[in-house]
Design an enzyme around this catalytic site. Structure first.
Site, PDB file in Angstrom:
ATOM      1  N   ARG A 110       2.517  53.692  25.812  1.00  0.00           N
ATOM      2  CA  ARG A 110       3.628  52.747  25.750  1.00  0.00           C
ATOM      3  C   ARG A 110       3.938  52.276  27.164  1.00  0.00           C
ATOM      4  NH1 ARG A 110       2.687  52.000  21.288  1.00  0.00           N
ATOM      5  NH2 ARG A 110       3.933  52.376  19.436  1.00  0.00           N
ATOM      6  N   HIS A 166      -2.029  44.539  23.977  1.00  0.00           N
ATOM      7  CA  HIS A 166      -1.726  45.615  23.009  1.00  0.00           C
ATOM      8  C   HIS A 166      -2.664  45.549  21.789  1.00  0.00           C
ATOM      9  CE1 HIS A 166       1.680  48.427  21.466  1.00  0.00           C
ATOM     10  NE2 HIS A 166       0.519  48.760  20.942  1.00  0.00           N
ATOM     11  N   GLU A 191       6.800  43.727  26.377  1.00  0.00           N
ATOM     12  CA  GLU A 191       5.778  42.913  25.694  1.00  0.00           C
ATOM     13  C   GLU A 191       6.428  41.774  24.911  1.00  0.00           C
ATOM     14  OE1 GLU A 191       3.431  45.625  23.344  1.00  0.00           O
ATOM     15  OE2 GLU A 191       3.001  46.857  25.096  1.00  0.00           O
TER      16      GLU A 191
HETATM   17  C1  8YV Z   1       0.084  48.695  16.834  1.00  0.00           C
HETATM   18  C2  8YV Z   1       0.723  50.859  18.026  1.00  0.00           C
HETATM   19  O1  8YV Z   1      -0.093  47.674  17.748  1.00  0.00           O
HETATM   20  O2  8YV Z   1       0.298  52.458  16.380  1.00  0.00           O
HETATM   21  C3  8YV Z   1       1.003  52.109  17.304  1.00  0.00           C
HETATM   22  O3  8YV Z   1       1.954  52.803  17.682  1.00  0.00           O
HETATM   23  O4  8YV Z   1       1.293  50.593  19.026  1.00  0.00           O
HETATM   24  C4  8YV Z   1      -0.333  49.925  17.517  1.00  0.00           C
HETATM   25  O5  8YV Z   1      -1.259  50.572  16.740  1.00  0.00           O
HETATM   26  C5  8YV Z   1       1.449  48.592  16.280  1.00  0.00           C
HETATM   27  O6  8YV Z   1       1.658  49.468  15.248  1.00  0.00           O
HETATM   28  C6  8YV Z   1       1.712  47.211  15.743  1.00  0.00           C
HETATM   29  O7  8YV Z   1       3.041  47.091  15.539  1.00  0.00           O
END
Ligand code: 8YV
Length: 309
Positions: free
Chosen positions: A229, A276, A258
């Site tokens: 993150r 991302h 982001e």
């Molecule tokens: C996705 C993510 O971009 O799983 C996560 O925590 O950050 C990513 O796999 C996200 O879920 C999309 O909202």
């Protein structure tokens, strides 16, 4: 539960949106912005994602909420404590994305060290005609520090062994069965490592874990890779270290705000910037979607989640 009302917090790709619309009694929050203040008590289940989350304010507007099914493995955007205190259960989509996220981490290590993205720009901009691309840094056989050693961290380590890397990890507690060397002191890990890869959860506990001191310890030949993150890294300190040349490079899939990315990073050949996309392959996103639906259906049919938090 007979035909519960499901709140979809934000837009997903069309296939996912359509299946939700077709198979459930659905409220799309972005189409009915006042729904929560006016009829929040109607909602039984929330479908959201790591990106959209579910805030404490939203939870307070849904007194009859029973479950949150989230797309993604991260849950830092969900008010987990408030939900748990009310007995609201939460599912995420663990495991199905480990391989793609670990692939992304290794890809970023290689791309940042070898500067493939910048070399590609060199070719496209016609600069090869005027001279060779400068030498870069070797990847194989280097020292890899992994911060956060859950399922994704372990998959990164597994891949890195194929590159003959020496591996150490840092997390809150040692994992004696992992077969890898634990480093309790994050700064010592950063000092030791050539590459420091972040694979820990986001949220308050890891906020700005990687600060100016850790970046200085990683040093002018060190490379930071973040697939966790954006909040784990003090982004201002990161930009400053890269500008000063006190950090060797950075491969980033996630950012503090982001989709806004510090423009100061745009021109740096030793920095790779991804929007991302760690889990963003056809195969993995389909598996994540299916797991959301499996959780939803299991909860509606039996009151149980398949992958509860
Ligand atoms: C996705 C993510 O971009 O799983 C996560 O925590 O950050 C990513 O796999 C996200 O879920 C999309 O909202």
């Amino acid at each position: 539960m007979s035909r519960p009302t499901v709140l979809q917090v934000g837009r997903f790709p069309p296939r996912f949106n359509e299946r939700l619309q077709r198979d459930y009694q659905l409220v799309r929050l972005w189409e009915q912005k006042d729904f929560l203040s006016e009829r929040g008590a109607d909602i039984d289940i929330v479908v959201t994602s790591a990106r959209y989350g579910c805030s404490a304010e939203q939870l307070a507007q849904m007194p009859n909420l029973k479950a949150i099914c989230s797309f993604g493995v991260g849950y830092d955007s969900i008010a987990v404590d408030e939900a748990k205190a009310r007995g609201i259960v939460i599912s995420t989509t663990p495991d199905v994305l480990n391989e793609c996220v670990a692939d992304t981490a290794i890809g970023l290590v290689i791309d940042t060290a070898r500067q493939f993205a910048a070399s590609d720009r060199h070719v496209r901009q016609g600069k090869w005609l005027n001279g060779q691309y400068p030498l870069t840094r070797k990847v194989s056989g280097k020292k890899l520090g992994i911060v956060g050693f859950g399922r994704i961290g372990k998959d990164i380590a597994k891949r890195a062994t194929g590159f003959d890397m020496e591996i150490r990890y840092h997390k809150r507690r040692e994992d004696p069965d992992s077969g890898y060397r634990f480093e309790a002191d994050l700064k010592a890990l950063a000092t030791w490592a050539d590459f420091l890869v972040l694979a820990c959860p986001g949220g308050a506990a890891t906020h700005h874990l990687i600060d100016a001191e850790i970046l200085a310890a990683l040093g002018a030949n060190g490379i930071l890779v973040n697939i966790a993150r954006g909040t784990v890294v003090d982004e201002q300190a990161l930009v400053a270290a890269l500008q000063a040349g006190t950090l060797g490079g950075a491969g980033l899939d996630v950012f503090e705000d982001e989709p806004r990315v510090p423009e100061a990073l745009f021109g740096m050949p030793n920095v790779v910037l991804l929007p991302h996309v760690g889990s963003a392959t056809e195969e993995t996103r389909l598996a994540m979607e299916n797991l959301v639906f499996d959780n939803l259906d299991a909860f509606i049919e039996r009151g149980e989640l398949i992958t509860p938090l």
